[in-house]
Design an enzyme around this catalytic site. Structure first.
Site, mmCIF file in Angstrom:
data_model
loop_
_atom_site.group_PDB
_atom_site.id
_atom_site.type_symbol
_atom_site.label_atom_id
_atom_site.label_comp_id
_atom_site.label_asym_id
_atom_site.label_seq_id
_atom_site.Cartn_x
_atom_site.Cartn_y
_atom_site.Cartn_z
ATOM 1 N N SER A 9 79.139 20.795 41.109
ATOM 2 C CA SER A 9 79.424 19.562 41.756
ATOM 3 C C SER A 9 78.342 18.530 41.564
ATOM 4 C CB SER A 9 79.918 19.366 43.047
ATOM 5 O OG SER A 9 79.993 18.018 43.548
ATOM 6 N N HIS A 33 82.207 19.630 38.147
ATOM 7 C CA HIS A 33 83.136 18.898 39.202
ATOM 8 C C HIS A 33 82.595 17.286 39.384
ATOM 9 C CE1 HIS A 33 85.354 19.052 42.904
ATOM 10 N NE2 HIS A 33 84.747 18.423 43.613
ATOM 11 N N ASP A 35 83.208 14.304 41.815
ATOM 12 C CA ASP A 35 83.498 13.524 42.882
ATOM 13 C C ASP A 35 83.496 12.164 42.826
ATOM 14 O OD1 ASP A 35 83.856 15.914 44.674
ATOM 15 O OD2 ASP A 35 81.644 16.080 44.592
ATOM 16 N N MET A 37 84.589 8.920 44.783
ATOM 17 C CA MET A 37 84.862 8.185 46.363
ATOM 18 C C MET A 37 84.890 6.644 46.323
ATOM 19 S SD MET A 37 82.351 10.832 48.414
ATOM 20 C CE MET A 37 82.146 12.554 47.803
ATOM 21 N N HIS A 68 87.696 15.030 41.054
ATOM 22 C CA HIS A 68 88.157 15.178 42.207
ATOM 23 C C HIS A 68 88.255 13.758 42.955
ATOM 24 C CE1 HIS A 68 87.377 16.845 46.686
ATOM 25 N NE2 HIS A 68 88.451 16.348 46.468
ATOM 26 N N MET A 70 88.823 11.180 45.427
ATOM 27 C CA MET A 70 88.593 10.887 47.029
ATOM 28 C C MET A 70 88.772 9.400 47.282
ATOM 29 S SD MET A 70 85.996 13.754 48.011
ATOM 30 C CE MET A 70 85.417 13.886 46.401
ATOM 31 N N MET A 139 89.214 22.352 50.732
ATOM 32 C CA MET A 139 87.990 21.806 51.406
ATOM 33 C C MET A 139 87.494 22.739 52.368
ATOM 34 S SD MET A 139 87.555 19.325 49.228
ATOM 35 C CE MET A 139 86.188 18.957 50.366
ATOM 36 N N GLY A 144 83.272 13.774 51.570
ATOM 37 C CA GLY A 144 82.679 12.652 51.659
ATOM 38 C C GLY A 144 81.250 12.773 51.362
ATOM 39 N N PHE A 145 80.568 14.094 51.571
ATOM 40 C CA PHE A 145 79.151 14.136 51.563
ATOM 41 C C PHE A 145 78.852 15.660 51.086
ATOM 42 C CE2 PHE A 145 79.972 10.682 54.469
ATOM 43 C CZ PHE A 145 79.138 10.028 53.883
ATOM 44 N N GLY A 146 77.884 15.870 50.180
ATOM 45 C CA GLY A 146 77.434 17.036 50.028
ATOM 46 C C GLY A 146 76.366 17.545 51.029
ATOM 47 N N ASP A 177 85.832 24.007 47.811
ATOM 48 C CA ASP A 177 84.931 22.901 47.976
ATOM 49 C C ASP A 177 84.248 22.505 48.830
ATOM 50 O OD1 ASP A 177 83.444 20.752 46.554
ATOM 51 O OD2 ASP A 177 85.147 19.295 46.646
ATOM 52 N N GLY A 178 82.741 22.803 49.216
ATOM 53 C CA GLY A 178 82.159 22.304 50.222
ATOM 54 C C GLY A 178 81.480 23.446 51.066
ATOM 55 N N GLY A 199 77.777 22.028 45.016
ATOM 56 C CA GLY A 199 76.738 20.806 44.675
ATOM 57 C C GLY A 199 75.409 21.220 45.144
ATOM 58 N N SER A 200 75.214 21.208 46.521
ATOM 59 C CA SER A 200 73.662 21.289 46.845
ATOM 60 C C SER A 200 73.211 22.901 46.547
ATOM 61 C CB SER A 200 73.667 21.166 48.387
ATOM 62 O OG SER A 200 74.737 21.714 49.118
HETATM 63 C C1 DX5 Z 1 82.663 16.669 49.356
HETATM 64 C C2 DX5 Z 1 82.578 17.089 47.750
HETATM 65 C C3 DX5 Z 1 82.125 18.123 47.284
HETATM 66 C C4 DX5 Z 1 80.591 18.024 47.206
HETATM 67 C C5 DX5 Z 1 80.443 19.648 47.902
HETATM 68 O O1 DX5 Z 1 83.209 15.869 49.546
HETATM 69 O O2 DX5 Z 1 83.984 16.969 47.669
HETATM 70 O O3 DX5 Z 1 82.313 18.276 46.096
HETATM 71 O O4 DX5 Z 1 79.926 17.892 46.395
HETATM 72 O O5 DX5 Z 1 78.891 19.576 48.284
HETATM 73 P P1 DX5 Z 1 78.079 20.873 48.679
HETATM 74 O O6 DX5 Z 1 78.428 21.959 47.665
HETATM 75 O O7 DX5 Z 1 76.638 20.483 48.768
HETATM 76 O O8 DX5 Z 1 78.775 21.365 50.135
HETATM 77 ZN ZN ZN Z 2 84.849 17.744 45.223
#
Ligand code: DX5
Ligand code: ZN
Length: 220
Positions: A9, A33, A35, A37, A68, A70, A139, A144-146, A177-178, A199-200
């Site tokens: 992501s 991926h 995101d 938003m 994705h 959002m 999810m 909203g956030f990584g 995801d997440g 992501g992270s």
């Molecule tokens: C969160 C996003 C995810 C995000 C996941 O709302 O939809 O795709 O990038 O991040 P991590 O893997 O760091 O939890």
């Molecule tokens: Zn996502």
């Protein structure tokens, strides 16, 4: 168990060097991926069709995009994404009362289609949609956030979807995801996940390929 695939992501990537960041994961990525938003559906703003379409047009991204959404208005902005048959657009169930019509609208763009839900939404509302869908994105965190911690309540939703898919003749992909990392991936895959969005755990590491290998090593 079929092979588990990974979708890095880019939310956790350096947006100032997006193409190079994507190139750094393509070797281990099933899809990239993206995101999207809008600051309304979730309390954060990222990128939209302009950036995604530039990536496509750059001809430097050789991996399918998984977009994705959002956002409050997937009807308006979904069709603005330039996609081909390997790309996918996923929207949130909460963002429309007419999901079946939106599947058709987005399929008309020539791409694959998926759906997601916020963690508090009931998973059984997805069951009647499974045969229309290429993918269900579960999810593991509030979107909203990584970098958030995985909420294990997602496991039950994955199990319920997996059971339902197994009983039917569809081959809908379950992605999660997440909060995915080597320490959370095991139970998610045991529950029935086919694809891991992270992501992270990938972009937060110096060596992204090794970061994915570390998750593969943690598979059950
Ligand atoms: C969160 C996003 C995810 C995000 C996941 O709302 O939809 O795709 O990038 O991040 P991590 O893997 O760091 O939890
Ligand atoms: Zn996502």
């Amino acid at each position: 168990m079929s092979e588990i695939v990974f979708a890095p992501s880019i939310l956790s990537a350096d947006f100032g060097r997006l193409v190079q960041e994507i190139e750094s994961v393509e070797e281990v990525a099933d899809s990239i991926h993206v995101d999207v938003m809008d600051g309304h559906f979730v309390p954060n703003i990222t990128i939209g069709p302009l950036v995604s379409n530039s990536l496509k047009r750059s001809n430097r991204v050789n991996t399918p995009l998984s977009i994705h959404l959002m956002i409050d208005d997937p009807w308006k902005y979904g069709p603005e994404f330039e996609v081909d048959s390997e790309d996918m657009i996923l929207f949130h169930r909460e963002a429309t009362d007419r999901p079946f019509e939106l599947f058709d609208r987005l399929r008309g763009l020539g791409c694959k289609v998926g759906i997601s839900q916020k963690p508090a939404s009931p998973v059984d509302e997805i069951f009647p949609m499974l045969e229309e869908l290429d993918e269900v994105l579960v999810m593991g965190v509030e979107p909203g956030f990584g970098g958030q911690e995985f909420n294990p309540e997602a496991i039950e939703r994955i199990e319920a979807l997996e059971r339902r898919i197994r009983e039917s003749s569809h081959d809908t992909v379950i992605s999660v995801d997440g909060g995915m990392s080597p320490s959370t991936i095991g139970p998610v895959v045991r529950a029935g996940a086919d694809k891991i969005v992270a992501g992270s755990a990938i972009f937060g590491k110096e060596d992204r390929v090794q970061a994915v290998r570390d998750m593969e090593d943690a598979l059950p």
